[in-house]
Write a protein that holds these residues in place. Structure first.
Motif, PDB file in Angstrom:
ATOM      1  N   VAL A  85     -27.375  -1.064  21.235  1.00  0.00           N
ATOM      2  CA  VAL A  85     -28.090  -0.023  20.502  1.00  0.00           C
ATOM      3  C   VAL A  85     -28.489  -0.555  19.136  1.00  0.00           C
ATOM      4  CG1 VAL A  85     -27.926   2.304  19.535  1.00  0.00           C
ATOM      5  CG2 VAL A  85     -26.850   1.795  21.722  1.00  0.00           C
ATOM      6  N   THR A  86     -29.742  -0.336  18.783  1.00  0.00           N
ATOM      7  CA  THR A  86     -30.330  -0.852  17.545  1.00  0.00           C
ATOM      8  C   THR A  86     -31.092   0.262  16.853  1.00  0.00           C
ATOM      9  OG1 THR A  86     -30.614  -2.975  18.656  1.00  0.00           O
ATOM     10  CG2 THR A  86     -31.760  -2.680  16.595  1.00  0.00           C
ATOM     11  N   ASP A  87     -31.062   0.234  15.538  1.00  0.00           N
ATOM     12  CA  ASP A  87     -31.825   1.194  14.749  1.00  0.00           C
ATOM     13  C   ASP A  87     -33.281   0.743  14.680  1.00  0.00           C
ATOM     14  OD1 ASP A  87     -32.484   3.275  13.100  1.00  0.00           O
ATOM     15  OD2 ASP A  87     -31.616   2.393  11.290  1.00  0.00           O
ATOM     16  N   ARG A  88     -34.200   1.670  14.422  1.00  0.00           N
ATOM     17  CA  ARG A  88     -35.627   1.336  14.313  1.00  0.00           C
ATOM     18  C   ARG A  88     -35.884   0.330  13.204  1.00  0.00           C
ATOM     19  NH1 ARG A  88     -39.676  -0.930  14.064  1.00  0.00           N
ATOM     20  NH2 ARG A  88     -41.634  -0.100  13.327  1.00  0.00           N
ATOM     21  N   ASN A  89     -35.165   0.452  12.095  1.00  0.00           N
ATOM     22  CA  ASN A  89     -35.367  -0.468  10.971  1.00  0.00           C
ATOM     23  C   ASN A  89     -34.912  -1.883  11.303  1.00  0.00           C
ATOM     24  OD1 ASN A  89     -36.282   1.734   9.527  1.00  0.00           O
ATOM     25  ND2 ASN A  89     -34.247   2.213   8.736  1.00  0.00           N
ATOM     26  N   GLN A  90     -33.944  -2.034  12.210  1.00  0.00           N
ATOM     27  CA  GLN A  90     -33.420  -3.354  12.583  1.00  0.00           C
ATOM     28  C   GLN A  90     -34.077  -3.910  13.840  1.00  0.00           C
ATOM     29  OE1 GLN A  90     -29.307  -2.497  13.046  1.00  0.00           O
ATOM     30  NE2 GLN A  90     -28.915  -2.256  10.851  1.00  0.00           N
ATOM     31  N   LEU A  91     -35.010  -3.176  14.407  1.00  0.00           N
ATOM     32  CA  LEU A  91     -35.640  -3.589  15.668  1.00  0.00           C
ATOM     33  C   LEU A  91     -36.427  -4.885  15.495  1.00  0.00           C
ATOM     34  CD1 LEU A  91     -35.909  -2.585  18.584  1.00  0.00           C
ATOM     35  CD2 LEU A  91     -37.965  -1.379  17.908  1.00  0.00           C
ATOM     36  N   SER A  92     -37.225  -5.001  14.464  1.00  0.00           N
ATOM     37  CA  SER A  92     -38.016  -6.217  14.236  1.00  0.00           C
ATOM     38  C   SER A  92     -37.121  -7.406  13.939  1.00  0.00           C
ATOM     39  CB  SER A  92     -38.985  -6.005  13.073  1.00  0.00           C
ATOM     40  OG  SER A  92     -39.938  -5.040  13.413  1.00  0.00           O
ATOM     41  N   ALA A  93     -36.090  -7.191  13.137  1.00  0.00           N
ATOM     42  CA  ALA A  93     -35.177  -8.289  12.797  1.00  0.00           C
ATOM     43  C   ALA A  93     -34.424  -8.778  14.029  1.00  0.00           C
ATOM     44  CB  ALA A  93     -34.209  -7.835  11.714  1.00  0.00           C
ATOM     45  N   SER A  94     -34.004  -7.875  14.891  1.00  0.00           N
ATOM     46  CA  SER A  94     -33.292  -8.269  16.118  1.00  0.00           C
ATOM     47  C   SER A  94     -34.209  -9.047  17.055  1.00  0.00           C
ATOM     48  CB  SER A  94     -32.750  -7.037  16.835  1.00  0.00           C
ATOM     49  OG  SER A  94     -31.849  -6.344  16.011  1.00  0.00           O
ATOM     50  N   LEU A  95     -35.470  -8.617  17.161  1.00  0.00           N
ATOM     51  CA  LEU A  95     -36.407  -9.349  18.017  1.00  0.00           C
ATOM     52  C   LEU A  95     -36.741 -10.715  17.436  1.00  0.00           C
ATOM     53  CD1 LEU A  95     -38.843  -6.528  19.157  1.00  0.00           C
ATOM     54  CD2 LEU A  95     -37.142  -7.732  20.525  1.00  0.00           C
ATOM     55  N   ASN A  96     -36.819 -10.836  16.106  1.00  0.00           N
ATOM     56  CA  ASN A  96     -37.039 -12.143  15.484  1.00  0.00           C
ATOM     57  C   ASN A  96     -35.878 -13.091  15.765  1.00  0.00           C
ATOM     58  OD1 ASN A  96     -39.585 -12.021  14.311  1.00  0.00           O
ATOM     59  ND2 ASN A  96     -38.816 -10.903  12.531  1.00  0.00           N
ATOM     60  N   ALA A  97     -34.649 -12.575  15.774  1.00  0.00           N
ATOM     61  CA  ALA A  97     -33.480 -13.411  16.055  1.00  0.00           C
ATOM     62  C   ALA A  97     -33.471 -13.882  17.505  1.00  0.00           C
ATOM     63  CB  ALA A  97     -32.203 -12.642  15.746  1.00  0.00           C
ATOM     64  N   LEU A  98     -33.975 -13.068  18.422  1.00  0.00           N
ATOM     65  CA  LEU A  98     -33.998 -13.444  19.841  1.00  0.00           C
ATOM     66  C   LEU A  98     -35.214 -14.283  20.218  1.00  0.00           C
ATOM     67  CD1 LEU A  98     -32.844 -10.074  21.421  1.00  0.00           C
ATOM     68  CD2 LEU A  98     -31.520 -12.180  21.242  1.00  0.00           C
ATOM     69  N   ASN A  99     -36.202 -14.372  19.351  1.00  0.00           N
ATOM     70  CA  ASN A  99     -37.432 -15.103  19.652  1.00  0.00           C
ATOM     71  C   ASN A  99     -37.222 -16.587  19.390  1.00  0.00           C
ATOM     72  OD1 ASN A  99     -40.013 -15.837  20.222  1.00  0.00           O
ATOM     73  ND2 ASN A  99     -40.922 -14.909  18.409  1.00  0.00           N
ATOM     74  N   LYS A 100     -36.732 -17.312  20.409  1.00  0.00           N
ATOM     75  CA  LYS A 100     -36.506 -18.748  20.299  1.00  0.00           C
ATOM     76  C   LYS A 100     -37.537 -19.533  21.085  1.00  0.00           C
ATOM     77  CE  LYS A 100     -31.600 -17.817  19.958  1.00  0.00           C
ATOM     78  NZ  LYS A 100     -30.398 -17.689  20.692  1.00  0.00           N
ATOM     79  N   ASP A 101     -38.199 -18.863  21.988  1.00  0.00           N
ATOM     80  CA  ASP A 101     -39.128 -19.547  22.883  1.00  0.00           C
ATOM     81  C   ASP A 101     -40.413 -18.720  22.948  1.00  0.00           C
ATOM     82  OD1 ASP A 101     -40.207 -21.251  24.720  1.00  0.00           O
ATOM     83  OD2 ASP A 101     -38.970 -20.584  26.401  1.00  0.00           O
ATOM     84  N   SER A 102     -41.536 -19.379  23.041  1.00  0.00           N
ATOM     85  CA  SER A 102     -42.809 -18.660  23.093  1.00  0.00           C
ATOM     86  C   SER A 102     -43.067 -18.038  24.462  1.00  0.00           C
ATOM     87  CB  SER A 102     -43.956 -19.603  22.733  1.00  0.00           C
ATOM     88  OG  SER A 102     -44.023 -20.653  23.689  1.00  0.00           O
ATOM     89  N   ALA A 103     -42.295 -18.412  25.479  1.00  0.00           N
ATOM     90  CA  ALA A 103     -42.504 -17.899  26.834  1.00  0.00           C
ATOM     91  C   ALA A 103     -41.593 -16.715  27.141  1.00  0.00           C
ATOM     92  CB  ALA A 103     -42.272 -19.011  27.845  1.00  0.00           C
ATOM     93  N   ILE A 104     -41.049 -16.080  26.126  1.00  0.00           N
ATOM     94  CA  ILE A 104     -40.166 -14.935  26.352  1.00  0.00           C
ATOM     95  C   ILE A 104     -41.018 -13.709  26.678  1.00  0.00           C
ATOM     96  CG2 ILE A 104     -38.540 -13.355  25.249  1.00  0.00           C
ATOM     97  CD1 ILE A 104     -37.424 -15.638  23.702  1.00  0.00           C
ATOM     98  N   GLN A 105     -40.582 -12.981  27.674  1.00  0.00           N
ATOM     99  CA  GLN A 105     -41.278 -11.771  28.070  1.00  0.00           C
ATOM    100  C   GLN A 105     -40.504 -10.563  27.533  1.00  0.00           C
ATOM    101  OE1 GLN A 105     -41.562 -11.319  32.287  1.00  0.00           O
ATOM    102  NE2 GLN A 105     -42.746  -9.433  32.172  1.00  0.00           N
ATOM    103  N   VAL A 106     -41.219  -9.665  26.881  1.00  0.00           N
ATOM    104  CA  VAL A 106     -40.615  -8.440  26.378  1.00  0.00           C
ATOM    105  C   VAL A 106     -40.861  -7.347  27.407  1.00  0.00           C
ATOM    106  CG1 VAL A 106     -40.619  -6.726  24.537  1.00  0.00           C
ATOM    107  CG2 VAL A 106     -40.965  -9.124  23.991  1.00  0.00           C
TER     108      VAL A 106
END
Length: 148
Positions: free
Chosen positions: A90-111
């Motif tokens: 569970v993530t807050d709306r304000n932390q949503l972008s930061a959490s996705l930035n931390a998980l973005n290690k590869d350009s081929a990631i599918q959301v």
């Protein structure tokens, strides 16, 4: 002035040579019909705009085969009351972008956005904006298959 005296007769009224009988009053319906047609046209136009605002839609449901390719995925769940969870956390709306930035290690990631059918549209748009802010371009939406 003798011609004027000839024309003035019958209670001091001026007549132009004809003796006319009193005219019965009548109601002219043409202006009334014109006004009714304008009101009718206005009502027809205004009701077509209201009809599109009251469409009842139920989302999501789709038919199709599941993708067979194995890709790295990030699952963003959007609940009915507008709360978010990334990969089950569970993530807050304000932390949503930061959490996705931390998980973005590869350009081929599918959301993969798993939104409830009754989730607010603003919550789904917030998830899309967070994915855009994290430079994630491969975004898909989950849906359930319709029962036959």
């Amino acid at each position: 002035m003798s011609w004027l005296n000839n024309k003035l007769h019958h209670r001091g009224r001026f007549f132009l040579g004809t003796n006319s009988s009193p005219v019965e009053p009548e109601i002219n319906l043409i202006p009334f019909i014109d006004v009714l047609l304008v009101v009718l046209i206005f009502l027809m136009i205004s009701t077509t705009f209201t009809r599109y605002q009251e469409l009842a839609i139920t989302l999501p449901a789709a038919n199709g085969a599941a993708s067979q390719s194995e890709v790295k995925q990030i699952h963003i769940a959007v609940s009915r009351d507008g709360r978010f969870a990334i990969n089950g956390k569970v993530t807050d709306r304000n932390q949503l972008s930061a959490s996705l930035n931390a998980l973005n290690k590869d350009s081929a990631i599918q959301v993969n956005i798993d939104a409830d059918a009754k989730a607010p549209h603003q919550a789904v748009m917030s998830a899309l904006e967070a994915a855009r802010d994290a430079n994630l371009a491969n975004i898909v939406f989950s849906s359930q298959t319709t029962k036959k």
